[in-house]
Write a protein that holds these residues in place. Structure first.
Motif, PDB file in Angstrom:
ATOM      1  N   SER A  48       1.029  -1.241  -0.446  1.00  0.00           N
ATOM      2  CA  SER A  48       0.521  -0.330   0.140  1.00  0.00           C
ATOM      3  C   SER A  48       0.760   1.354  -0.021  1.00  0.00           C
ATOM      4  O   SER A  48       1.863   0.556   0.164  1.00  0.00           O
ATOM      5  N   ASP A  50       2.583   4.772   2.055  1.00  0.00           N
ATOM      6  CA  ASP A  50       3.212   4.969   2.881  1.00  0.00           C
ATOM      7  C   ASP A  50       2.084   5.604   3.921  1.00  0.00           C
ATOM      8  O   ASP A  50       1.842   5.470   5.369  1.00  0.00           O
ATOM      9  N   LYS A  52      -1.131   5.014   4.378  1.00  0.00           N
ATOM     10  CA  LYS A  52      -1.667   3.850   5.079  1.00  0.00           C
ATOM     11  C   LYS A  52      -1.538   3.201   6.301  1.00  0.00           C
ATOM     12  O   LYS A  52      -1.361   2.060   6.727  1.00  0.00           O
ATOM     13  N   ARG A  53       0.187   3.601   6.369  1.00  0.00           N
ATOM     14  CA  ARG A  53       0.486   2.959   7.004  1.00  0.00           C
ATOM     15  C   ARG A  53       0.433   2.068   8.989  1.00  0.00           C
ATOM     16  O   ARG A  53       0.824   1.128   8.831  1.00  0.00           O
ATOM     17  N   ASP A  54      -0.394   3.215   9.184  1.00  0.00           N
ATOM     18  CA  ASP A  54      -1.696   2.830  10.610  1.00  0.00           C
ATOM     19  C   ASP A  54      -2.630   3.109  10.671  1.00  0.00           C
ATOM     20  O   ASP A  54      -3.377   2.744  11.472  1.00  0.00           O
ATOM     21  N   ILE A  59      -3.350  -3.500   8.630  1.00  0.00           N
ATOM     22  CA  ILE A  59      -2.381  -4.492   9.459  1.00  0.00           C
ATOM     23  C   ILE A  59      -2.942  -6.297  10.308  1.00  0.00           C
ATOM     24  O   ILE A  59      -2.342  -6.514   9.990  1.00  0.00           O
ATOM     25  N   TYR A  71       4.938  -0.712   2.034  1.00  0.00           N
ATOM     26  CA  TYR A  71       4.418   0.467   1.831  1.00  0.00           C
ATOM     27  C   TYR A  71       5.522   1.198   1.283  1.00  0.00           C
ATOM     28  O   TYR A  71       6.571   1.454   1.686  1.00  0.00           O
ATOM     29  N   SER A  73       6.487   4.875  -0.982  1.00  0.00           N
ATOM     30  CA  SER A  73       5.783   6.725  -0.702  1.00  0.00           C
ATOM     31  C   SER A  73       5.495   7.168  -2.260  1.00  0.00           C
ATOM     32  O   SER A  73       5.383   5.892  -2.856  1.00  0.00           O
TER      33      SER A  73
END
Length: 137
Positions: A48, A50, A52-54, A59, A71, A73
């Protein structure tokens, strides 16, 4: 050239709205894999952007499937612009990338296989999520 699916690196790219539930992502993935007769064990990783990292749904999906999620950029994803089946101006305004699911899938498949990737499943949209599947030989 034979298409032995075992030799291919299959990667799922995902995009989603904030707060998208893992059940939505899973339903979209199940549906796409069934439609194209691809089995879960063939998938090497998820990808995905970055931003959407959290994202809890992404997750949780990676955990459920026991797959790594990588992830990228928007700069890394921008290079795949020419290979996208769908260009979203809204996605570009928000992220600097015209298609997160497709670009991320292509980027990761290429990185893992160290070979050019192509879209096997172009952008699928369902509720708050998008998915694409890329493969590299």
């Amino acid at each position: 050239m034979t298409h032995a699916s075992t030799a291919q690196t299959l990667v799922v790219g995902l995009g989603c709205q904030r707060g998208c539930p893992v059940s939505t992502l899973r339903a979209l993935l199940d549906q796409a894999l069934q439609a194209h007769q691809i089995e879960f064990h063939q998938i090497k990783a998820l990808a995905s952007i970055d931003l959407k990292r959290d994202e809890p749904g992404l997750i949780a999906l990676a955990k459920q499937l026991e797959l790594p999620i990588v992830y990228f950029s928007s700069e890394q994803l921008a290079g795949y612009h020419g290979q996208l089946s769908h260009h979203s101006d809204i996605a570009f305004e928000r992220t600097g990338c015209y298609g997160i699911a497709e670009s991320a899938a292509l980027a990761l498949a290429e990185q893992l296989a160290d070979a050019p990737a192509k879209l096997l499943i172009s952008r699928q949209k369902y509720a708050q999520a998008t998915l694409a599947l890329a493969c590299a030989a």
